[in-house]
Motif scaffolding. Structure first.
Motif, PDB file in Angstrom:
ATOM      1  N   PHE A  36      38.794  35.469  49.138  1.00 28.03           N
ATOM      2  CA  PHE A  36      39.901  34.532  48.909  1.00 28.03           C
ATOM      3  C   PHE A  36      41.219  35.150  49.379  1.00 28.03           C
ATOM      4  O   PHE A  36      41.318  36.359  49.596  1.00 28.03           O
ATOM      5  N   SER A  38      45.471  35.590  48.719  1.00 29.42           N
ATOM      6  CA  SER A  38      46.404  35.617  47.598  1.00 29.42           C
ATOM      7  C   SER A  38      47.461  34.537  47.829  1.00 29.42           C
ATOM      8  O   SER A  38      47.646  34.077  48.954  1.00 29.42           O
ATOM      9  N   ARG A  54      40.235  29.588  50.521  1.00 31.45           N
ATOM     10  CA  ARG A  54      40.205  29.871  49.087  1.00 31.45           C
ATOM     11  C   ARG A  54      41.441  30.669  48.701  1.00 31.45           C
ATOM     12  O   ARG A  54      41.890  31.531  49.451  1.00 31.45           O
ATOM     13  N   GLY A  56      43.046  32.901  45.387  1.00 33.38           N
ATOM     14  CA  GLY A  56      42.688  33.497  44.098  1.00 33.38           C
ATOM     15  C   GLY A  56      43.903  34.134  43.447  1.00 33.38           C
ATOM     16  O   GLY A  56      44.785  34.650  44.126  1.00 33.38           O
ATOM     17  N   VAL A 103      39.468  31.383  41.314  1.00 36.46           N
ATOM     18  CA  VAL A 103      39.435  31.218  42.770  1.00 36.46           C
ATOM     19  C   VAL A 103      39.267  29.728  43.035  1.00 36.46           C
ATOM     20  O   VAL A 103      38.353  29.104  42.496  1.00 36.46           O
ATOM     21  N   GLU A 105      38.970  26.536  45.926  1.00 34.56           N
ATOM     22  CA  GLU A 105      38.661  26.250  47.325  1.00 34.56           C
ATOM     23  C   GLU A 105      39.227  24.885  47.684  1.00 34.56           C
ATOM     24  O   GLU A 105      39.113  23.946  46.901  1.00 34.56           O
ATOM     25  N   LYS A 121      37.094  33.717  37.625  1.00 36.20           N
ATOM     26  CA  LYS A 121      36.774  35.108  37.938  1.00 36.20           C
ATOM     27  C   LYS A 121      36.993  35.864  36.640  1.00 36.20           C
ATOM     28  O   LYS A 121      37.979  35.644  35.953  1.00 36.20           O
TER      29      LYS A 121
ATOM     30  N   ASP C 122      30.197  35.737  48.630  1.00 39.00           N
ATOM     31  CA  ASP C 122      31.168  36.825  48.648  1.00 39.00           C
ATOM     32  C   ASP C 122      30.449  38.108  49.054  1.00 39.00           C
ATOM     33  O   ASP C 122      29.223  38.147  49.209  1.00 39.00           O
ATOM     34  N   ASN C 177      38.226  41.650  48.316  1.00 43.28           N
ATOM     35  CA  ASN C 177      38.248  40.861  47.099  1.00 43.28           C
ATOM     36  C   ASN C 177      37.017  39.964  47.082  1.00 43.28           C
ATOM     37  O   ASN C 177      36.577  39.434  48.083  1.00 43.28           O
ATOM     38  N   LEU C 179      34.324  37.396  44.285  1.00 42.08           N
ATOM     39  CA  LEU C 179      34.291  36.669  43.019  1.00 42.08           C
ATOM     40  C   LEU C 179      33.694  37.579  41.951  1.00 42.08           C
ATOM     41  O   LEU C 179      34.065  37.537  40.786  1.00 42.08           O
TER      42      LEU C 179
END
Lengths: 145, 55, 250
Positions: A36, A38, A54, A56, A103, A105, A121, C122, C177, C179
């Motif tokens: 993901f 930021s 995504r 997060g 996270v 999407e 998360k 991920d 990063n 999940l």
């Protein structure tokens, strides 16, 4: 004796080559391996408004609101430097709460993130509720609040 | 008791995780044990016909 | 170390260790199950789903541990032509594959209620799926040749190439990063799990490890017996007599 050593050095060289190749590949594809972005990435980098991506971060305290239609939720996700508002219509996971990491999407358009999916998360800390309460009572809590 | 089995509403996730782990691990153990018994019995029988020279 | 390369000595060793492995496995798994289900608290965030950790995390650890064992056996086989090392690697593969499968499925059962999804691509989840395919590939390759020795060699090479995936799995949660959350137990500043939850986790981990050793001993004995059967059959069928269990090196 000699052949053993030959095989060992051959294997050692091959291992080095494979490790090197793996490191190169992983570095080259770094942007795709990252799960993901930021909120800072979202604000500073140029993403096309149709690109699915995504984001997060932590759900900002006090930012979760039900919208007028009763199904859409609006909340703000932050990485403490930047924050991005998110709109989401659907079922939030059980771990979703203010201060927790999530996270989402979807697409980022005109400064608003339209999420089609929101995942929670969790961090790597595990403890019983009583312990968590006790730590919060002493003011030593470093976590979500 | 019912509360224990309900796992605070997560029974549908907790019990399959434990159940499947048990099934796979016990299955692996039983199949390994049976394969060993079968193979060692076969070897013993073969040694019998071989005159036991390799015992 | 090289003294274990002697098959007879190795077999004697496995027979001697087998009851110990069985005992430790049974005691630790029984105690671990009791602590996992009855004598441990629910998590302050995750409620009762935290109990899935006690079967998920040891399975994931064993998935990696078995792979390292398999790769070490393969390396020893390729370098020193140790037949025993090859058989240990071969016997480890299905056990490791089972642990990897369990790690994937129990993780999925944990992810659905907590993350809100059964699966995401991920780095952590994907690299563990690759690990599972490496195990399957090893087993398929081993049996893909008519000539057993060639299969053993090809599979060993694959096992060694794939070992690069193990550090990727371990550090995926730190490098990128994901999940998936970072490590809780094996970390520099000590475990971030409360002792009441660490007890069942470690009991199950020891139980899983002893269980691996137990099943490994059974499977290695099976492999030895199967080798002897092949050699005997070969001798009965063929004239002149062939030499059994020796290296295939030219």
């Amino acid at each position: 004796m000699k052949r053993k050593h030959q095989r060992m050095s051959l294997l050692g060289l091959a291992a080095l080559a494979i490790a090197g190749a793996a490191a190169l590949i992983l570095t080259a594809f770094e942007d795709n391996i990252v799960f993901f972005h930021s909120p800072t990435d979202l604000v500073t980098k140029e993403f096309s408004p149709t690109q699915r991506l995504r984001v997060g971060g932590l759900v900002e305290q006090g930012s979760v609101q039900k919208q007028g239609d009763g199904v859409t939720v609006r909340f703000v996700v932050t990485d403490t430097a930047e924050s991005v508002p998110i709109l989401f219509k659907g079922i939030l996971p059980d771990l979703f709460r203010e201060g927790q990491g999530i996270v989402a999407e979807g697409t980022f358009r005109n400064g608003v993130f339209q999420a089609s999916e929101v995942l929670a998360k969790h961090d790597e800390t595990y403890m019983p509720r009583e312990v968590a309460d006790a730590i919060k009572a002493t003011g030593q809590w470093k976590g979500d609040e | 008791m019912a509360e224990f089995f309900a796992m605070n509403g997560y029974a549908g996730f907790v019990w399959p995780a434990f159940g499947l782990s048990a099934v796979i691990l016990i299955g692996l153990f039983v199949s390994s044990l049976r394969a060993m018994r079968r193979t060692e019995a076969e070897l013993a029988a073969l040694k019998g016909t071989d005159g036991g020279e390799n015992a | 170390m090289h003294s274990f390369a002697n098959p007879t000595r190795f077999l004697r060793l496995t027979r001697a260790l087998q009851p110990w492995a069985a005992g430790v496995a049974l005691v630790c798994l029984a105690a671990g199950l009791y602590f996992s289900l009855f004598a441990s608290p629910a998590d302050y965030q995750q409620s009762e789903t935290v109990r899935i950790m006690y079967v998920h995390v040891p399975a994931a650890w064993m998935a990696m541990f078995c792979y390292v064992a398999m790769a070490a056996g393969s390396a020893s086989f390729l370098i020193w032509r140790h037949r025993v090392a090859d058989l240990v690697a071969k016997a480890t593969a299905p056990i490791g594959a089972s642990f990897t499968f369990l790690a994937l499925v129990t993780g999925s059962l944990w992810g659905k209620p907590m993350w809100g999804t059964w699966w995401v691509w991920d780095a952590r989840l994907t690299s563990v799926l690759i690990l599972f395919f490496l195990y399957l590939g090893y087993m398929a390759l081993y049996n893909a040749f008519d000539d057993q020795a060639r299969g053993a060699r090809a599979a060993s090479v694959l096992a060694l190439v794939g070992v690069v995936n193990v550090p990727i799995i371990k550090f995926s949660v730190d490098w990128w990063n994901t999940l998936h959350q970072p490590a809780s137990v094996v970390r520099l500043d000590g475990p971030s799990i409360h002792p009441s939850m660490l007890t069942p986790l470690l009991l199950m981990a020891v139980g899983y490890t002893a269980f691996y050793a137990w099943v490994l001993f059974l499977r290695v004995r099976t492999e030895f017996a199967a080798e002897k059967i092949r050699a005997l059959r070969f001798r009965q069928a063929a004239v002149p007599p062939a030499r059994e269990l020796k290296s295939q090196e030219g």
